[in-house]
Design an enzyme around this catalytic site. Structure first.
Site, mmCIF file in Angstrom:
data_model
loop_
_atom_site.group_PDB
_atom_site.id
_atom_site.type_symbol
_atom_site.label_atom_id
_atom_site.label_comp_id
_atom_site.label_asym_id
_atom_site.label_seq_id
_atom_site.Cartn_x
_atom_site.Cartn_y
_atom_site.Cartn_z
ATOM 1 C CE1 TYR A 1 -14.384 35.345 -11.897
ATOM 2 C CE2 TYR A 1 -13.022 37.234 -11.359
ATOM 3 C CZ TYR A 1 -14.078 36.401 -11.064
ATOM 4 O OH TYR A 1 -14.824 36.618 -9.923
ATOM 5 N NE ARG B 1 -8.147 32.113 -7.091
ATOM 6 C CZ ARG B 1 -8.493 33.120 -6.295
ATOM 7 N NH1 ARG B 1 -9.031 32.894 -5.109
ATOM 8 N NH2 ARG B 1 -8.318 34.369 -6.674
ATOM 9 N NE ARG C 1 -26.059 28.494 -27.669
ATOM 10 C CZ ARG C 1 -26.961 27.647 -27.160
ATOM 11 N NH1 ARG C 1 -27.444 26.675 -27.902
ATOM 12 N NH2 ARG C 1 -27.383 27.790 -25.922
ATOM 13 C CG HIS D 1 -25.524 22.692 -24.383
ATOM 14 N ND1 HIS D 1 -26.184 23.266 -25.435
ATOM 15 C CD2 HIS D 1 -26.017 23.260 -23.261
ATOM 16 C CE1 HIS D 1 -27.052 24.152 -24.977
ATOM 17 N NE2 HIS D 1 -26.968 24.163 -23.654
ATOM 18 C CE LYS E 1 -11.058 35.247 -8.965
ATOM 19 N NZ LYS E 1 -12.120 35.814 -8.172
ATOM 20 C CD GLU F 1 -17.381 32.370 -1.704
ATOM 21 O OE1 GLU F 1 -16.205 32.715 -1.547
ATOM 22 O OE2 GLU F 1 -17.752 31.616 -2.624
ATOM 23 C CG LEU G 1 -12.612 31.738 -5.130
ATOM 24 C CD1 LEU G 1 -12.658 30.988 -6.453
ATOM 25 C CD2 LEU G 1 -12.417 33.216 -5.378
#
Ligand code: PDD
Length: 314
Positions: A64, A83, A131, A133, A176, A208, A232
């Site tokens: 995101y 980014r 589903r 992996h 992120k 952070e 990040l």
């Protein structure tokens, strides 16, 4: 001024201070946006659905981005898109971020923030697939995007009280990722204690915050964790380090150890909606390990330069 000591009544103390202080920067009453962009369509927020087999839902298999807008004008748009592109590449999702530019502009007008402060949230998951992996071959990425108002004014008048906890996140914090379990747990712990942020320590060194970058001022030099897999690569962090260079403030990209706090004169947090937030106290367990009730001069100088940059440079 620094003090060490035990506060048995930490919650009461902090709660009293909270009652006397304004809402922390970046926060407005949380509501749903009226409309969201989902996979090519603008929909009412309560009509936007994804499959239960979306890998973002099943695995947190997505990333995101949050882009700030000052009075409707994007700040650092290209850096945020870069980014986003880096993160998509790292997790092997094929999407050209430039295709989102027009949608981002539309999100601002649909949210009614063309002349207001706000942000655009973008989330991309790997998409819908049975589903497994491993990454499915043909999944089409799910793209969610929306704009919303944010209170960006007045951050320089606030000071944060933060918790210090062990950094329990993975070793790719440069991505992120929407898999934010360790971050939300950390943040919730601070929130439950009436604190503004949880600052994280890996092997004794500050990395952070749960959703912010962290800086320390020591003997007029600024210290922050170097870029790499344990933080990040914050856009605001980068802008602050560039501002420091212009203001002749020396930046050392070196992590600060928790034992060095006794030598620290100022601490501040940075982030897209946090901007530059002065830290007045730090608590670890119930111990007050840093206390500086007055905002430091370097923090104030950077805040002033940041306001100039975000408000007057466009
Ligand atoms: N958070 N570190 C972490 C873990 C973050 O989640 C964020 C931002 C930052 C600051 O990065 P930037 O200056 O690029 O915003 C650092 C966003 C805003 C969020 O999760 O909502």
């Amino acid at each position: 001024m620094k003090r060490n000591g035990w506060y048995k009544c930490i919650n009461i103390l902090i709660h009293e201070e909270k009652l006397n202080s304004a809402q922390p920067s970046g926060l407005v009453k949380k509501t749903y946006p009226a409309e969201v962009y989902l996979n090519g369509k603008w929909l009412a927020h309560n009509e936007a659905y994804i499959s239960v087999f979306d890998r973002g839902f099943m695995f947190g298999d997505g990333i995101y981005e949050v882009i700030p807008f000052y009075k409707g004008i994007a700040f650092g748009l290209q850096r945020h898109l870069n980014r986003l592109s880096y993160c998509l590449n790292e997790i092997e999702i094929d999407l050209d971020v430039n295709t989102l530019r027009e949608v981002i502009t539309e999100a601002v007008s649909r949210a009614g923030i063309e002349d207001k402060d706000g942000a655009v949230y973008i989330q991309v998951s790997r998409g819908v697939a049975p589903r497994t992996h491993y990454f499915p071959q043909d999944a089409i990425p799910t793209v969610l995007l929306y704009g919303y108002p944010v209170q960006l004014e007045g951050f320089e008048k606030k000071q944060a009280s933060v918790l210090v906890s062990k950094d329990l996140r993975w070793h790719r914090c440069d991505i992120k990722s929407t898999s934010l379990m360790a971050n939300v747990r950390a943040n919730n712990k601070a929130h439950a204690m009436g604190l503004d942020e949880n600052t994280l320590v890996r092997k004794g060194f500050f990395t952070e915050g749960s959703h912010s970058s962290i800086f320390f001022v020591k003997f007029d030099k600024i210290y922050t964790h170097p870029e790499g897999p344990h933080i990040l690569s914050g856009i605001t962090r980068k802008i602050v380090t560039e501002m420091c260079r212009e203001l002749n403030i020396k930046v050392v990209e070196k992590a600060v150890h928790i034992d060095e706090l006794v030598e620290v004169d100022e601490i501040f947090l940075t982030g897209t909606t946090t901007q530059i937030l002065s830290v007045k106290s730090m608590f670890r367990k119930e111990e007050d390990i840093y206390n500086s009730p007055k905002k430091g001069k370097i923090t104030a100088k950077l805040q002033e330069a940041f306001i100039e940059l975000t408000r007057n440079s466009s």
